[in-house]
Design an enzyme around this catalytic site. Structure first.
Site, PDB file in Angstrom:
ATOM      1  N   TYR A   1     -12.066  -4.696   6.675  1.00  0.00           N
ATOM      2  CA  TYR A   1     -10.764  -4.439   7.311  1.00  0.00           C
ATOM      3  C   TYR A   1     -10.886  -3.395   8.418  1.00  0.00           C
ATOM      4  O   TYR A   1     -10.474  -3.613   9.563  1.00  0.00           O
ATOM      5  CB  TYR A   1      -9.742  -3.965   6.267  1.00  0.00           C
ATOM      6  CG  TYR A   1      -8.427  -3.554   6.877  1.00  0.00           C
ATOM      7  CD1 TYR A   1      -7.436  -4.504   7.103  1.00  0.00           C
ATOM      8  CD2 TYR A   1      -8.187  -2.242   7.286  1.00  0.00           C
ATOM      9  CE1 TYR A   1      -6.235  -4.144   7.707  1.00  0.00           C
ATOM     10  CE2 TYR A   1      -7.001  -1.878   7.889  1.00  0.00           C
ATOM     11  CZ  TYR A   1      -6.029  -2.828   8.095  1.00  0.00           C
ATOM     12  OH  TYR A   1      -4.852  -2.477   8.711  1.00  0.00           O
ATOM     13  N   HIS A   2     -11.462  -2.234   8.086  1.00  0.00           N
ATOM     14  CA  HIS A   2     -11.496  -1.139   9.043  1.00  0.00           C
ATOM     15  C   HIS A   2     -12.510  -1.372  10.151  1.00  0.00           C
ATOM     16  O   HIS A   2     -12.452  -0.723  11.199  1.00  0.00           O
ATOM     17  CB  HIS A   2     -11.783   0.173   8.312  1.00  0.00           C
ATOM     18  CG  HIS A   2     -10.770   0.472   7.250  1.00  0.00           C
ATOM     19  ND1 HIS A   2     -10.926   0.042   5.954  1.00  0.00           N
ATOM     20  CD2 HIS A   2      -9.572   1.100   7.306  1.00  0.00           C
ATOM     21  CE1 HIS A   2      -9.878   0.415   5.247  1.00  0.00           C
ATOM     22  NE2 HIS A   2      -9.045   1.054   6.037  1.00  0.00           N
TER      23      HIS A   2
ATOM     24  N   HIS B   1      -9.866   8.704  11.259  1.00  0.00           N
ATOM     25  CA  HIS B   1      -9.677   7.551  12.144  1.00  0.00           C
ATOM     26  C   HIS B   1      -9.997   8.000  13.567  1.00  0.00           C
ATOM     27  O   HIS B   1      -9.139   8.513  14.281  1.00  0.00           O
ATOM     28  CB  HIS B   1      -8.243   7.031  12.047  1.00  0.00           C
ATOM     29  CG  HIS B   1      -7.952   6.322  10.767  1.00  0.00           C
ATOM     30  ND1 HIS B   1      -7.564   6.982   9.630  1.00  0.00           N
ATOM     31  CD2 HIS B   1      -8.006   5.007  10.444  1.00  0.00           C
ATOM     32  CE1 HIS B   1      -7.383   6.107   8.651  1.00  0.00           C
ATOM     33  NE2 HIS B   1      -7.645   4.904   9.114  1.00  0.00           N
TER      34      HIS B   1
ATOM     35  N   LYS C   1     -11.033  16.559  16.646  1.00  0.00           N
ATOM     36  CA  LYS C   1     -10.238  15.990  15.563  1.00  0.00           C
ATOM     37  C   LYS C   1     -10.095  17.043  14.459  1.00  0.00           C
ATOM     38  O   LYS C   1     -10.967  17.184  13.597  1.00  0.00           O
ATOM     39  CB  LYS C   1     -10.878  14.719  15.010  1.00  0.00           C
ATOM     40  CG  LYS C   1     -10.727  13.528  15.955  1.00  0.00           C
ATOM     41  CD  LYS C   1     -11.005  12.214  15.276  1.00  0.00           C
ATOM     42  CE  LYS C   1     -10.020  11.881  14.189  1.00  0.00           C
ATOM     43  NZ  LYS C   1      -8.628  11.697  14.669  1.00  0.00           N
TER      44      LYS C   1
ATOM     45  N   TYR D   1       0.863  -1.180   0.000  1.00  0.00           N
ATOM     46  CA  TYR D   1       0.000   0.000   0.000  1.00  0.00           C
ATOM     47  C   TYR D   1       0.897   1.226   0.000  1.00  0.00           C
ATOM     48  O   TYR D   1       1.644   1.456   0.961  1.00  0.00           O
ATOM     49  CB  TYR D   1      -0.887  -0.057   1.247  1.00  0.00           C
ATOM     50  CG  TYR D   1      -1.874   1.067   1.416  1.00  0.00           C
ATOM     51  CD1 TYR D   1      -2.765   1.402   0.406  1.00  0.00           C
ATOM     52  CD2 TYR D   1      -1.942   1.760   2.619  1.00  0.00           C
ATOM     53  CE1 TYR D   1      -3.700   2.414   0.582  1.00  0.00           C
ATOM     54  CE2 TYR D   1      -2.876   2.761   2.813  1.00  0.00           C
ATOM     55  CZ  TYR D   1      -3.743   3.090   1.791  1.00  0.00           C
ATOM     56  OH  TYR D   1      -4.669   4.084   1.983  1.00  0.00           O
TER      57      TYR D   1
ATOM     58  N   ASP E   1      -8.358  13.861   9.142  1.00  0.00           N
ATOM     59  CA  ASP E   1      -8.144  12.519   9.677  1.00  0.00           C
ATOM     60  C   ASP E   1      -9.448  11.973  10.244  1.00  0.00           C
ATOM     61  O   ASP E   1      -9.988  12.505  11.215  1.00  0.00           O
ATOM     62  CB  ASP E   1      -7.063  12.560  10.763  1.00  0.00           C
ATOM     63  CG  ASP E   1      -6.965  11.258  11.540  1.00  0.00           C
ATOM     64  OD1 ASP E   1      -7.197  10.197  10.928  1.00  0.00           O
ATOM     65  OD2 ASP E   1      -6.656  11.309  12.740  1.00  0.00           O
TER      66      ASP E   1
END
Length: 683
Positions: free
Chosen positions: A169-170, A557, A551, A15, A555
């Site tokens: 995945y996440h 996440h 935040k 990646y 971003d």
């Protein structure tokens, strides 16, 4: 051994993408020369969220976590001297997936490629963006339409392309259990397939072609047996759903096709050399079992918990795959787990639990309804909180973090700031300068004559007007998007045109509904921290301590920020948490309006050096410079030192895994900022 043809290895990727299209192109060509067999493109956050590099929210984010692609010129440079007709390219892109695929197609056309031969994948799973990664732009309904239109277009025009990579995945990174990971991904697949079927864009007799191009992108954690059984359960459920719900008789079209990146969540900053064996074990979970083997694998690097991996680190991860595929005898045998009663029992259990959860989500109205109601997000935040509590209690062992912590000096990190790659801050200024020049110099024809001809362009305004017309109606949006690509439209212009029609969406945070994960029985660390919170509030005469969790930047996440917010709430704080994607101005204004005692910022994208000082300066200018600001995220040591010198009260990185302890230290910083004596309460 008996003679049989050796299985073909999976696609091997890393990646990658950073700084500029030119730098990323050089990295791709170097990796291909080392034996990588496919490309996996990482885009920066402005590209992922539909902003140009000169937008206020893009500040500090340009070229950080991937490559900026703002227009056709960037896409040309990204794949210069890489023949796209011969390449298999995965693009980790979701909200702006249609746009990036259009740019890719036009760049391929300019190379002379037959687009029907293009192979690759666009991730294009917006549900997991609402739940875990935060790069969503539009509301669920319009987002599902974009996905539906892309799938219909590729089936008809780019038949070898995987138009969606349904991405569990996440979800695991956000705390999902194996049952949640499978169930939520399958519910997303059902929502997408139902939408394509109901759109009428693909004839019923060709619906098997749609199912055959659906791929998945999964996470493999360190619990080897459970993860391998999870993949077998995934395949079994997919076969059942596609056969029973959609009537797909062709077994080849029902095959569960997935790529994998092994778990970055489990990589540790403490003793990072241990990450290598974690990566190997996780890779084995998705390669050892032939009947559930990944079709493509990309591995993180050992130092991803420290910062951006260097080319050498990525090469190490590629070599791990090559040793397994080419030196071992793995590919010479049939499935080595077939007939195992242990494996079959675990798979049966997972299948039963997942089907029950899928039914529960369908009763709510499906995946999109479960997103909008907050059910899915709330469940993930809760399960993640439970996982963190088990780690802090020592129930879940993590070597080097909560057990076996004694270590020799690590030569890999002796020069800690040299053990990762850094992005030159001048890169952002260069990219901003380029986008301004692109807009000024792009050639526009005098009349509207695009009509699909890749070498005749409409004007930018004509193309954008056409896009808005299509969005306001019901036609497939891909052709209008291709015209925008050919006209020289930018990423921000394309996304803003759709924002005008569709609006934007702020997803539920899941914080308010999360149950208590760490109780406060007398004598426990949580009880001691609650006492510190209560006594400090009394000393300040403020009723309750107030913490703003913010935040800044792009971003998305938010897992760490959410866990801090939940634990601070349970410790007695009044928590102000407004979710992701805020400007420093919005954060500082909220801190003043809510009269908070501390501001906690969370950044994992590398934009901390630009955004955190901005927040500090705005608070000082407003006369609130005494409010302590603490920071959490992936912060290199040199940056942490500089930020503390600039006025940040404390910096927390992944090695600070004890959230209750972090909350206690935040209270200490509040007392220090208000000139209160330290409390003799250990925590």
């Amino acid at each position: 051994m008996t003679e049989r043809q050796k299985d073909r290895p999976w696609l091997m990727r890393t990646y990658a993408g950073h700084s500029t299209a030119e730098a990323s192109n050089e990295l791709y060509r170097r990796n291909l020369a080392k034996g990588q067999t496919g490309l996996s493109v990482a885009f920066d956050l402005p590209t992922q969220t539909g902003y140009d590099p000169d937008h206020i929210l893009a500040r500090g984010e340009v070229g950080r976590v991937g490559v900026p692609v703002s227009h056709l010129g960037d896409m040309r440079r990204l794949f210069q001297d890489i023949p796209l007709e011969q390449m298999n390219t995965s693009m980790t892109i979701n909200a702006t997936a249609m746009w990036l695929l259009a740019l890719y197609q036009v760049a391929a056309e300019e190379q002379g490629a037959d687009i029907a031969q293009l192979q690759g994948t666009t991730q294009n799973d917006i549900v997991k963006e609402y739940l875990s990664r935060g790069t969503h732009v539009f509301p669920p309904g319009p987002s599902l339409r974009l996905t539906t239109d892309m799938i219909a277009y590729t089936v008809n025009h780019i038949p070898k392309w995987n138009p969606i990579n349904i991405c569990s995945y996440h979800l695991q990174e956000a705390g999902a259990t194996p049952v949640q990971e499978i169930s939520y991904a399958m519910s997303t697949a059902i929502a997408v397939l139902d939408s394509v079927r109901d759109s009428g864009q693909v004839p019923e007799e060709r619906f098997g072609e749609v199912v055959a191009r659906i791929s998945f992108f999964v996470n493999a954690g360190v619990r080897f047996i459970e993860e391998m059984c999870k993949m077998r359960a995934f395949g079994r459920i997919w076969d059942q759903v596609t056969r029973e719900r959609y009537g797909i008789e062709n077994a080849k079209q029902r095959r569960f096709r997935y790529g994998v990146q092994v778990n970055s969540l489990g990589l540790t900053e403490a003793q990072p050399e241990n990450n290598v064996q974690r990566i190997v074990l996780e890779m084995l979970a998705v390669t050892l079992s032939k009947d559930a083997r990944a079709r493509a694998v990309q591995l993180p690097a050992w130092n991803e918990a420290l910062g951006l991996p260097r080319p050498w680190d990525q090469q190490w991860s590629l070599r791990i795959q090559q040793v397994l595929a080419h030196e071992s005898d793995l590919l010479e045998y049939e499935d080595i787990f077939a007939g195992s009663h242990v494996i079959e029992a675990k798979v049966d259990s997972l299948v039963a639990d997942c089907l029950a959860e899928i039914d529960r989500i369908q009763e709510m109205g499906g995946a999109m309804a479960a997103v909008e109601s907050g059910y899915l997000k709330g469940e993930l935040v809760a399960s993640h909180a439970e996982r963190r509590a088990r780690i802090e209690a020592g129930q879940d062992k993590i070597v080097g973090v909560n057990c076996f912590e004694q270590t020799e000096e690590n030569p890999l990190t002796a020069d800690l700031d040299g053990a990762i790659m850094t992005v030159d801050p001048a890169t952002e200024a260069l990219t901003v300068e380029r986008i301004v020049r692109w807009r000024a110099e792009r050639q526009e024809s005098s009349d509207r004559q695009g009509n699909g001809d890749p070498f005749v362009f409409p004007t930018v305004m004509q193309a954008l007007d056409r896009l808005k017309e299509a969005a306001a109606g019901t036609e497939n949006l891909m052709e209008a998007t291709l015209e925008c690509a050919r006209a020289g439209v930018t990423t921000g212009e394309w996304a803003n045109a759709l924002r005008e029609v569709f609006g934007e969406f702020r997803a539920p945070t899941g914080v308010s509904s999360a149950p208590v994960a760490v109780t406060a029985e007398e004598g426990t660390p949580m009880a001691l921290v609650r006492e510190k919170v209560t006594r400090t509030a009394e000393d300040l005469g403020s009723g309750r301590l107030r913490l703003l969790v913010g935040k800044p930047g792009l971003d998305g996440h938010s897992n760490g920020a959410e866990q801090i917010a939940v634990r601070a709430r349970d410790a007695g704080f009044e928590v102000v948490y407004q979710g992701i994607r805020l400007t420093p101005e919005e954060i500082s204004s909220a801190a003043l309006a809510e009269d908070v005692h501390c501001v906690g910022l969370s950044i994992l994208s590398g934009s901390h050096s630009a955004l955190v000082p901005d927040v500090l300066e705005r608070l000082r200018t407003a006369g609130a410079g005494d409010i302590p600001v603490v920071l959490g995220g992936i912060i290199p040591n040199a940056d942490a030192i500089a930020l503390k010198a600039a006025g940040v009260a404390a910096v927390f990185t992944p090695k600070d895994f004890g959230i209750t302890e972090i909350i206690g230290r935040i209270v200490d910083e509040i007392r220090k900022a208000n000139k209160l004596d330290p409390l003799e309460v250990p925590a």
